[in-house]
Motif scaffolding. Structure first.
Motif, PDB file in Angstrom:
ATOM      1  N   GLY A   8       0.817  -1.217   0.000  1.00 27.41           N
ATOM      2  CA  GLY A   8       0.000   0.000   0.000  1.00 27.41           C
ATOM      3  C   GLY A   8       0.846   1.259   0.000  1.00 27.41           C
ATOM      4  O   GLY A   8       0.549   2.224  -0.709  1.00 27.41           O
ATOM      5  N   ARG A  12       0.905   3.893  -2.978  1.00 29.60           N
ATOM      6  CA  ARG A  12       0.555   5.271  -2.640  1.00 29.60           C
ATOM      7  C   ARG A  12       1.621   6.244  -3.111  1.00 29.60           C
ATOM      8  O   ARG A  12       1.329   7.269  -3.723  1.00 29.60           O
ATOM      9  N   ARG A  13       2.870   5.928  -2.848  1.00 28.10           N
ATOM     10  CA  ARG A  13       3.974   6.806  -3.264  1.00 28.10           C
ATOM     11  C   ARG A  13       3.972   6.987  -4.779  1.00 28.10           C
ATOM     12  O   ARG A  13       4.108   8.103  -5.284  1.00 28.10           O
ATOM     13  N   LEU A  16       0.924   9.172  -5.966  1.00 25.46           N
ATOM     14  CA  LEU A  16       1.020  10.592  -5.635  1.00 25.46           C
ATOM     15  C   LEU A  16       2.024  11.353  -6.504  1.00 25.46           C
ATOM     16  O   LEU A  16       1.940  12.573  -6.608  1.00 25.46           O
ATOM     17  N   ALA A 109      -6.970   9.699  -7.479  1.00 26.85           N
ATOM     18  CA  ALA A 109      -5.735   9.188  -6.864  1.00 26.85           C
ATOM     19  C   ALA A 109      -5.169  10.199  -5.875  1.00 26.85           C
ATOM     20  O   ALA A 109      -4.765   9.830  -4.763  1.00 26.85           O
ATOM     21  N   PHE A 113      -5.274   8.799  -2.125  1.00 27.09           N
ATOM     22  CA  PHE A 113      -3.985   8.374  -1.575  1.00 27.09           C
ATOM     23  C   PHE A 113      -3.433   9.369  -0.557  1.00 27.09           C
ATOM     24  O   PHE A 113      -2.632   9.002   0.289  1.00 27.09           O
ATOM     25  N   THR A 114      -3.857  10.616  -0.611  1.00 27.73           N
ATOM     26  CA  THR A 114      -3.451  11.575   0.420  1.00 27.73           C
ATOM     27  C   THR A 114      -4.070  11.201   1.765  1.00 27.73           C
ATOM     28  O   THR A 114      -3.452  11.384   2.807  1.00 27.73           O
ATOM     29  N   LEU A 116      -5.047   8.041   2.608  1.00 29.16           N
ATOM     30  CA  LEU A 116      -4.823   6.626   2.914  1.00 29.16           C
ATOM     31  C   LEU A 116      -3.899   6.431   4.111  1.00 29.16           C
ATOM     32  O   LEU A 116      -2.868   7.086   4.215  1.00 29.16           O
ATOM     33  N   GLU A 119      -0.976   0.549   4.977  1.00 28.35           N
ATOM     34  CA  GLU A 119       0.119   0.289   4.043  1.00 28.35           C
ATOM     35  C   GLU A 119       0.300  -1.198   3.752  1.00 28.35           C
ATOM     36  O   GLU A 119       1.195  -1.562   3.012  1.00 28.35           O
ATOM     37  N   PHE A 123      -5.041  -1.952   2.157  1.00 31.51           N
ATOM     38  CA  PHE A 123      -5.085  -0.596   1.602  1.00 31.51           C
ATOM     39  C   PHE A 123      -6.121  -0.507   0.489  1.00 31.51           C
ATOM     40  O   PHE A 123      -6.751   0.524   0.306  1.00 31.51           O
ATOM     41  N   LEU A 127      -8.913   2.338   0.263  1.00 31.43           N
ATOM     42  CA  LEU A 127      -8.976   3.168  -0.939  1.00 31.43           C
ATOM     43  C   LEU A 127     -10.423   3.263  -1.447  1.00 31.43           C
ATOM     44  O   LEU A 127     -10.926   4.349  -1.730  1.00 31.43           O
TER      45      LEU A 127
END
Length: 185
Positions: A8, A12-13, A16, A109, A113-114, A116, A119, A123, A127
Motif C-alpha cells: 500500500g 501510494r507513493r 502521488l 488518486a 492516496f493523500t 490513505l 500500508e 489498503f 482506498l
C-alpha cells in the motif's frame, strides 16, 4: 537501507507522483493481463464525474464459482468470511476488493492516496472506502486472471490479521481518529 513501505505504501507513493490523467496499478506477478485495461478505461470514462473523479476495479468475482469448486471447504469458508467482513467493516460498492488491477482518475488518486493510512494488503479496502465516503463513482469490470503459484500466506494467521485490519479500519473512521482530506490544492 531502504525502508519497506509495504504494498500500500509503495502504490501510494507511486500514485502521488504520477503525472498522467489516469493512474493504474497492477500486481507484479502478472496475474491480470494488460489488454483488460481497455475495459477499465471505457468504464472509467462512462462513470467519471464532471470534476474528473472515478475509480474502476478489475474483478475476479465472475470466477468465484469455479474458484469454490477448486478450493477446500475451509478456504471457501475463509473467503466467504472475508467478503462478509469487507462488506460490514470496509466498503459496499465493490465485490472483489483484492484484485490488484485498479484504474482511477488522477484527481481521485490524489485525494484518495493523500488520505490513505493502511500500508499493508487492506489498503485496497480503505482506498475504496475513501472513494465511497467522498461519493466518488466506483465500479468493477471482469478481468482475465490467472492464479500464480508462490503465495506464502498462512490462511489462519492471515485471516486473523485481515479481520483485525478491517475492524480497526472501520473503528478508526467511525470514531473520527482517521479523517479524509476532501480537497487538495
Amino acid at each position: 537501507a531502504a525502508e519497506n513501505l509495504g504494498k500500500g505504501g509503495a502504490v501510494r507513493r507511486g500514485a502521488l507522483v504520477s503525472r498522467g490523467d489516469f493512474v493504474l496499478f497492477a500486481d507484479a506477478d502478472g496475474a491480470t493481463k494488460f489488454p483488460d485495461l481497455v475495459k477499465l478505461e471505457a468504464k472509467l470514462k462512462s462513470i467519471r464525474t464532471d470534476d474528473g473523479h472515478g475509480l474502476v476495479c478489475g474483478s475476479r468475482a465472475h470466477l468465484e464459482k469455479d474458484s469454490i469448486a477448486q478450493r477446500s471447504f475451509f478456504r471457501t469458508i475463509l473467503m466467504k468470511g472475508f467478503h462478509t467482513c469487507v462488506w460490514v467493516f470496509g466498503c459496499k460498492s465493490i465485490q472483489d476488493t483484492q484484485c490488484g488491477f485498479k484504474l482511477m482518475s488522477r484527481e481521485t488518486a490524489r485525494v484518495a492516496f493523500t488520505s490513505l493510512h493502511i500500508e499493508r494488503w487492506a489498503f485496497d479496502v480503505e482506498l475504496i472506502k475513501i472513494a465511497e465516503r467522498l461519493n466518488i463513482p466506483t465500479s468493477e469490470v471482469s478481468v482475465c486472471w490467472t492464479e500464480i503459484d508462490g503465495s506464502k500466506l498462512d490462511p489462519i494467521s492471515a485471516s486473523i490479521q485481515m479481520f483485525k485490519d478491517l475492524f480497526f479500519l472501520w473503528l478508526r473512521y467511525f470514531v473520527g481518529v482517521w479523517r479524509i482530506v476532501e480537497k487538495i490544492d
